[in-house]
Design a protein around this motif. Structure first.
Motif, PDB file in Angstrom:
ATOM      1  N   MET A  44      -8.714   2.315   9.478  1.00 44.11           N
ATOM      2  CA  MET A  44     -10.014   2.642   8.874  1.00 44.11           C
ATOM      3  C   MET A  44      -9.964   4.027   8.237  1.00 44.11           C
ATOM      4  O   MET A  44     -10.479   4.255   7.149  1.00 44.11           O
ATOM      5  CB  MET A  44     -11.115   2.640   9.920  1.00 44.11           C
ATOM      6  N   SER A  46       0.838  -1.206   0.000  1.00 42.88           N
ATOM      7  CA  SER A  46       0.000   0.000   0.000  1.00 42.88           C
ATOM      8  C   SER A  46       0.867   1.248   0.000  1.00 42.88           C
ATOM      9  O   SER A  46       0.619   2.186  -0.763  1.00 42.88           O
ATOM     10  CB  SER A  46      -0.919   0.038   1.223  1.00 42.88           C
ATOM     11  N   VAL A  47       1.885   1.282   0.876  1.00 38.45           N
ATOM     12  CA  VAL A  47       2.755   2.466   0.910  1.00 38.45           C
ATOM     13  C   VAL A  47       3.450   2.630  -0.437  1.00 38.45           C
ATOM     14  O   VAL A  47       3.539   3.749  -0.951  1.00 38.45           O
ATOM     15  CB  VAL A  47       3.881   2.351   1.966  1.00 38.45           C
ATOM     16  N   ILE A  85       2.600   0.995  15.187  1.00 34.50           N
ATOM     17  CA  ILE A  85       3.020  -0.396  15.023  1.00 34.50           C
ATOM     18  C   ILE A  85       4.211  -0.658  15.933  1.00 34.50           C
ATOM     19  O   ILE A  85       4.279  -1.648  16.651  1.00 34.50           O
ATOM     20  CB  ILE A  85       3.400  -0.673  13.554  1.00 34.50           C
ATOM     21  N   THR A 132      -8.051   6.620   1.281  1.00 35.19           N
ATOM     22  CA  THR A 132      -7.613   6.007   0.029  1.00 35.19           C
ATOM     23  C   THR A 132      -8.744   6.022  -0.991  1.00 35.19           C
ATOM     24  O   THR A 132      -8.560   6.389  -2.157  1.00 35.19           O
ATOM     25  CB  THR A 132      -7.161   4.558   0.277  1.00 35.19           C
ATOM     26  N   TRP A 148      -6.024  -0.077  14.451  1.00 33.63           N
ATOM     27  CA  TRP A 148      -7.085  -0.532  13.545  1.00 33.63           C
ATOM     28  C   TRP A 148      -7.930   0.663  13.124  1.00 33.63           C
ATOM     29  O   TRP A 148      -8.284   0.822  11.950  1.00 33.63           O
ATOM     30  CB  TRP A 148      -7.902  -1.601  14.246  1.00 33.63           C
ATOM     31  N   ARG A 176      -6.152  -9.010   5.934  1.00 36.26           N
ATOM     32  CA  ARG A 176      -5.083  -9.749   6.630  1.00 36.26           C
ATOM     33  C   ARG A 176      -5.063  -9.349   8.102  1.00 36.26           C
ATOM     34  O   ARG A 176      -5.000 -10.216   8.983  1.00 36.26           O
ATOM     35  CB  ARG A 176      -3.818  -9.444   5.905  1.00 36.26           C
ATOM     36  N   VAL A 231       1.806  -8.418  15.177  1.00 37.42           N
ATOM     37  CA  VAL A 231       1.169  -9.358  16.087  1.00 37.42           C
ATOM     38  C   VAL A 231       1.770 -10.751  15.849  1.00 37.42           C
ATOM     39  O   VAL A 231       2.144 -11.093  14.735  1.00 37.42           O
ATOM     40  CB  VAL A 231      -0.345  -9.378  15.839  1.00 37.42           C
ATOM     41  N   ALA A 248      -5.222  -9.163  14.337  1.00 34.27           N
ATOM     42  CA  ALA A 248      -4.177  -8.214  14.720  1.00 34.27           C
ATOM     43  C   ALA A 248      -4.759  -6.953  15.344  1.00 34.27           C
ATOM     44  O   ALA A 248      -4.026  -6.111  15.827  1.00 34.27           O
ATOM     45  CB  ALA A 248      -3.338  -7.854  13.496  1.00 34.27           C
ATOM     46  N   MET A 256      -0.574   8.017   8.024  1.00 34.20           N
ATOM     47  CA  MET A 256       0.345   6.908   7.805  1.00 34.20           C
ATOM     48  C   MET A 256       1.461   6.968   8.819  1.00 34.20           C
ATOM     49  O   MET A 256       1.863   5.941   9.375  1.00 34.20           O
ATOM     50  CB  MET A 256       0.935   7.008   6.398  1.00 34.20           C
ATOM     51  N   HIS A 283      -5.008  -5.762   2.798  1.00 34.86           N
ATOM     52  CA  HIS A 283      -4.245  -5.565   4.033  1.00 34.86           C
ATOM     53  C   HIS A 283      -5.188  -5.527   5.235  1.00 34.86           C
ATOM     54  O   HIS A 283      -4.906  -6.105   6.286  1.00 34.86           O
ATOM     55  CB  HIS A 283      -3.451  -4.268   3.916  1.00 34.86           C
TER      56      HIS A 283
END
Ligand code: HEM
Ligand code: FES
Lengths: 518, 160
Positions: A157, A75-76, A253, A163, A153, A138, A260, A144, A246, A135
């Motif tokens: 969102m 994504s980045v 993180i 995006t 999380w 996942r 996780v 996670a 971001m 992502h």
């Protein structure tokens, strides 16, 4: 006798400094030398403003490719590609109706490398949407989002919404037929709370819908004012907010203790120990980790060394670079074989038929074709709020860090896929074959149609099924697994119907070959 | 030593109202309020005060022999004009669902975007459109018809 004058010492020094300039410069920029030892690998990371969002060492679990599938980095990467190519497009793009269309045409046909840059921009934007959605899936399926990652999380969102917003605002800029009618529909979705206020007869006094539309368009019709607003959003506001979010996402993180991983991760890795993990602390750590002990939660590894970790430089960075290269490669390949579309110049009196939104909104367009407010605002809101609540409602611990972890596991996900795929297919088939309330009772009040339509019915079925799963497995996580799987499947089915099976006048056709010629 | 209520307070005793805190907090609130107030003012900026849109009134000349029930669409306008024995009327062709321009056909109108269908008089026959197509104001000035796209009239109003 020596006839040569003794050289000036300062001049000598000057010459020497000049000669060693490249070395000195390198030393001043990279103060700690090549990353060849554990110490210099660490300083390489925290001595660099960009790299130090990463921890110095990375757990080997995070580096397994099945942990993340590289989707976050993808994504980045897609965002970065879109950023660079977008700035290049700005050299020629003119945000004014008609001029906008001409300038895109120039970029496509006249500007050197313009077509490639434009294609890259389009494709990277599409890849970004796909990567972000996958992502999210996942992060969901590995649970996670659980403590301490609930907040991240939510940040995710926000990134998802931004995006999609970036893609939508970009879709409008070419000012061709697709763009014009997409803005028109988008702005009227913003206005659709009127469906409710009209039905209640209070629009005259309280009109949030009209206000939103006015704010978006800057006028009561789609024109130059609207284009400049979407342009501003697309090139300034949304990218800036996205970049800031971001930064928070990545920082979090690290603060949340990296990726996780399941509780038994170390034991499972121990079976396949590679030579890269060697003991870092040969004695029991005494000082180093005391400072870290003031950090709340499970982040600090007090009392033990960083077992099963490897230096981020090179292990993590090379993996990240690899994903960046792969993303670039995919975008380039797609850009070389497939051109970004450009329809005719916008024509305010004849819509494109069918007028289709970008693919990731075609599911929404399908919902909107049942009720503007419910499909365009109501259900998306319910979905967003529901997704955001997941980490606060699921406080369980079983299965964290494992794919499809949690009571029920993969069999439950499989069952949910069946439900998630069948429900929308059956409902759509029914509505396409038999119509809906408005066709049966033309005089029915709009409020009834707004509340009871195929879209709300589908949402209700999904919700009931998930509640049933909570009861059946005695676990909130099972309900979440069911609901999220249903949501993904519903998105898929509706998007496919909208993309492949809707023709002129949004009529169902088995294939575009059956579309009436006009 | 005994303390009694009348004893003068020592300079070292804590003040009943912590003066510094109070000053600090009140200036903080004042600043916050001022910022919010300023922000509220600035938030008005994106809401346009004057709308830059061309006049919505226009004149039409409809064909002499326009058959009853057939729509005449003045070029470049989102309006369908009809003529029958009771007079002339104009129906907006902007879909009440999400604003696409509907196309007149033999039975009324159909919308290309999400499949709404309307009768000749604007009533919804099918699809997601929540309201009938509105009728627009028509004025007849000695045979010269003027249509105002900005003003709706109750459906069924015909001008002789
Ligand atoms: C512009 C969009 C986004 C970018 C660039 C991004 C980037 C990243 C990156 C690089 C990671 C590291 C691990 C990995 O590669 O998977 C990550 C982790 C994470 N992301 Fe995102 N992300 C985005 C959107 C989202 C969304 C939409 C969600 C969910 C709603 C989300 C939730 C998470 C969570 C919970 C983690 C931690 C995962 C773990 O600890 O295993 N992110 N993100
Ligand atoms: S805009 Fe006409 S049906 Fe949606």
């Amino acid at each position: 006798m020596n006839t040569v004058e003794p050289k000036s010492k300062a001049l000598q020094e000057f010459a020497g400094n000049l000669k060693s300039l490249p070395d000195r410069f390198r030393e001043s920029a990279f103060r700690t030398g090549a990353p060849t030892t554990d110490r210099t690998r660490s300083t390489f990371v925290f001595g660099n403003v960009f790299l130090h969002l990463h921890a110095v060492r990375t757990h080997r679990w995070s580096l397994r490719w099945t942990t993340t599938l590289g989707l976050g980095i993808m994504s980045v990467s897609a965002f970065l590609i879109a950023l660079v190519t977008g700035v290049m497009l700005m050299f020629y793009y003119k945000p004014y109706p008609e001029a906008a269309y001409q300038s895109i045409k120039d970029i496509h046909f006249v500007v050197p490398t313009g077509r490639l840059i434009r294609n890259l921009h389009r494709w990277s934007a599409n890849i970004m949407v796909i990567a972000v959605i996958l992502h999210m899936a996942r992060a969901f399926y590995t649970a996670a989002y659980r403590r301490p990652r609930e907040y991240n999380w939510l940040m995710g969102m926000g990134l998802l919404v931004l995006t999609l917003g970036l893609s939508f605002t970009g879709y409008l800029l070419p000012w061709d037929q697709l763009a014009y009618w997409a803005i028109t529909i988008g702005a009227n979705i913003a206005q659709s709370p009127r469906e409710i206020t009209d039905a209640l007869g209070i629009t005259e006094y309280f009109d949030p819908g009209g206000f939103q539309r006015l704010l978006l368009l800057g006028s009561d019709q789609v024109g130059a004012e609207a284009l400049i607003r979407f342009y501003l959003l697309h090139v300034m506001i949304l990218p800036l907010v996205l970049a800031a979010l971001m930064g928070v996402h990545f920082w979090r993180i690290r603060k949340d203790g990296g990726m996780v991983r399941p509780l038994d991760a170390d034991a499972r890795l121990a079976q396949r120990r590679s030579e890269e993990t060697y003991p870092v602390f040969t004695e029991a750590p005494a000082k180093t980790y005391q400072l870290a002990a003031i950090v709340r939660g499970r982040t600090a590894q007090t009392g033990r060394g960083p077992e099963n970790t490897v230096p981020s430089m090179p292990h993590l960075f090379y993996a990240e670079l690899g994903v960046l290269m792969l993303t670039l490669l995919i975008c380039l390949a797609l850009s070389l074989v497939s051109d970004a579309p450009l329809k005719e110049l916008a024509n305010p009196s004849v819509p494109e038929n069918p007028a289709k939104a970008p693919w990731y909104f075609l599911g929404l367009q399908e919902l909107v074709s049942f009720s503007a407010f419910m499909g365009g605002i109501g259900i998306p809101m319910i979905v967003l709020v529901g997704l955001g609540l997941i980490p606060y409602l699921d406080r369980e611990t079983e299965g964290t860090g494992r794919w499809f972890g949690g009571p029920g596991g993969w069999p439950l996900v499989r069952l949910s896929m069946v439900v998630g795929l069948c429900a929308p297919t059956v409902i759509e088939a029914f509505a396409i074959r038999f119509g809906w309330l408005r066709e049966w009772f033309p005089a029915i009040p709009q409020l009834v149609v707004t509340v009871i339509n195929p879209a709300t019915l589908l949402t209700a079925i999904y919700a009931l099924y998930s509640l049933w799963c909570i009861r059946r497995y005695e676990s909130v996580r099972s309900g979440a697994l069911a609901l999220f799987t249903c949501f993904l499947c519903g998105f898929l089915v509706l998007t496919i119907i909208g993309t492949y099976f809707r023709g002129p006048n949004w009529v169902f056709y088995w294939s575009p070959a059956e579309w009436p010629k006009h | 030593m005994t303390t009694n209520a009348k004893e003068p307070r020592s300079r070292l005793d804590p003040e009943p109202v912590p003066r510094r805190d109070w000053l600090g907090l009140s200036s903080l609130w004042a600043m916050g309020g001022a910022l919010l107030f300023g922000l509220a003012g600035m938030l008005k900026l994106p809401k346009a005060a004057v709308l830059a849109s061309p006049s919505k009134k226009f004149r039409v000349a409809i064909p002499e022999n326009l058959p009853v029930g057939e729509a005449f669409v003045p070029p470049g306008r989102a309006v369908a004009v009809f003529k029958d024995t009771d007079g002339v009327y104009a129906v907006s062709t902007i879909c009440t669902h999400l604003g696409c321009v509907v196309k007149p056909n033999a039975e009324g109108f159909e919308c290309p975007c999400h499949g709404s269908k309307f009768a000749v008089n604007g009533d919804v026959k099918k699809g997601p459109a929540p309201r009938p197509l509105p009728w627009l104001k028509v004025t007849n000035n000695g045979g010269q018809l003027t249509i105002d796209e900005g003003t709706t009239v109750p459906n069924g109003t015909k001008v002789a």
